[in-house]
Design an enzyme around this catalytic site. Structure first.
Site, PDB file in Angstrom:
ATOM      1  CE  LYS A  92       0.709   1.842   4.389  1.00 23.43           C
ATOM      2  NZ  LYS A  92       1.567   2.633   4.634  1.00 23.43           N
ATOM      3  N   PRO A 147       9.367  -4.649   0.342  1.00 25.06           N
ATOM      4  CG  PRO A 147      10.327  -2.589  -0.591  1.00 25.06           C
ATOM      5  CD  PRO A 147       9.428  -3.703  -0.937  1.00 25.06           C
ATOM      6  CB  VAL A 148      11.378  -5.668   5.509  1.00 25.21           C
ATOM      7  CG1 VAL A 148      11.222  -5.803   7.160  1.00 25.21           C
ATOM      8  CG2 VAL A 148      11.124  -7.157   5.115  1.00 25.21           C
ATOM      9  CB  ALA A 149      11.286  -1.622   8.061  1.00 25.58           C
ATOM     10  N   GLY A 159       7.511   1.435   4.777  1.00 25.14           N
ATOM     11  CA  GLY A 159       6.348   2.176   4.699  1.00 25.14           C
ATOM     12  C   GLY A 159       5.316   1.782   3.471  1.00 25.14           C
ATOM     13  CB  SER A 216       0.249  -5.000   7.597  1.00 21.00           C
ATOM     14  OG  SER A 216       0.613  -4.090   8.477  1.00 21.00           O
ATOM     15  CB  ALA A 217       0.766  -7.145   2.719  1.00 17.20           C
ATOM     16  CG  ASP A 270      -0.951  -0.040   7.740  1.00 16.41           C
ATOM     17  OD1 ASP A 270      -1.804   0.899   8.131  1.00 16.41           O
ATOM     18  OD2 ASP A 270       0.444   0.234   7.926  1.00 16.41           O
TER      19      ASP A 270
END
Ligand code: C5P
Length: 306
Positions: A18, A103-105, A107, A112-113, A145
């Site tokens: 997102k 990608p991690v961390a 934004g 959450s996905a 999220d």
């Protein structure tokens, strides 16, 4: 005689990243969260989560961003399985495979996905038949999220982000995502926001963005992009200023930090401009990875098992 359908051996779910097209942040609440008014937008960068029955719950991760993903209880997918276990009469363990392209961390709500995908996959695998509104409630227990990742599309999020209302947005927007080498911790960015903005206004979504989305007018959407967390993200990662400038010099309509960052989402006029911008950003070497995506796309969806 009617024969009940065989439960599937395994279920695979595709789930999108997102962006936040606007993110207005209000004061910190008593529960530690901030009141938000945001416009979420799901884009075509996908993780795949596969679950199958197992003797004990375990996580395996593959894909370009696998390295940064924990496989223990700190991974939200394990908490999703545990939460379904607490709520059902017969807890079931699963083997979970994550193909990590988000990608991690960053934004982009990748964790959450994956949690949303796990909820949908387990509900389908074990034929729990959880009602959609109940699934939303369970999603909200896992993170702010997660409910949006189930729905996708473009939606207003209020509360701490978990209360959703769909936004009418026909057509397609083209984006280039500039992905940094390092991540940013969401709580750290909110703490920096509190320091920079000790007395924020009550958050709201501006009418200009909603009108631009109704018309799918990319230039007007570009003018209305905003993020109250952007200054905090830039304060913690000053190199982002250079990334924002580079994208705008290379012809983006506008750039905005997504969520708590550090990914910068550049809106462009069309698919050809997206190719030009992604090549330009890659050539300048200001970011670790560049992805061309479009939105809005559907939320978590089951796809054929493999
Ligand atoms: O809900 P989630 O686990 O994704 O949130 C991660 C962290 O981000 C929270 O622990 C909190 O520090 C911060 N946050 C916040 N206000 C929100 C959403 C998240 O302060 N509305």
């Amino acid at each position: 005689m009617t024969v009940a359908p065989e439960p599937p051996r395994g279920v695979r779910v595709r789930v999108p990243a997102k962006l936040n097209l606007s993110l207005a942040v209000g004061p910190r609440r008593r529960d530690g969260y901030h009141e938000l008014a945001t416009v979420f937008h799901a884009v075509s960068l996908y993780d795949y989560v596969s679950v199958r029955p197992a003797d004990r719950t375990e996580v395996q991760v593959s894909g370009p961003y696998a390295r940064q993903v924990p496989t223990d209880r700190t991974n939200l997918v394990v908490r999703a399985v545990e939460k379904l276990g607490e709520l059902s009469e017969a807890p079931r363990d699963v083997s979970i495979r994550i193909e990590k392209n988000i990608p991690v961390a960053a934004g982009l709500a990748g964790g959450s996905a994956d949690a949303a995908a796990t909820l949908l996959a387990c509900d389908t695998l074990f034929q729990y038949g959880i009602r959609p509104d109940r699934l939303d409630q369970i999603a909200a227990m896992l993170g702010s999220d997660v409910a949006f990742a189930l729905h996708g599309g473009t939606a207003i999020g209020t509360g701490r982000g978990e209360r959703l209302a769909p936004v009418l947005a026909r057509g397609e927007l083209h984006w280039v995502l500039a992905i940094s080498e390092d991540g940013l911790s969401t709580p750290d960015v909110y703490a920096e926001f509190d320091r920079l903005e000790p007395d924020p206004d009550a958050p709201e979504v501006g009418p200009d963005l909603l009108q631009a989305l109704r018309r799918m007018d990319a230039a007007k959407v570009a003018e209305a992009l905003s993020n109250d967390l952007q200054d905090a993200a830039v304060a913690l990662m000053p190199g982002l200023e250079q990334v924002l400038e580079a994208g705008e010099e290379l012809g983006a309509l506008a750039g905005v930090v997504s969520g708590s960052g550090p990914t910068v989402a550049f809106l462009v006029a069309d698919a050809a401009s997206a190719i030009d911008l992604s090549l330009g950003l890659a050539a300048q070497g200001v970011v670790a990875d560049v992805q061309r995506v479009s939105g809005p796309v559907a939320g978590a969806t089951t796809v054929p098992w493999r």
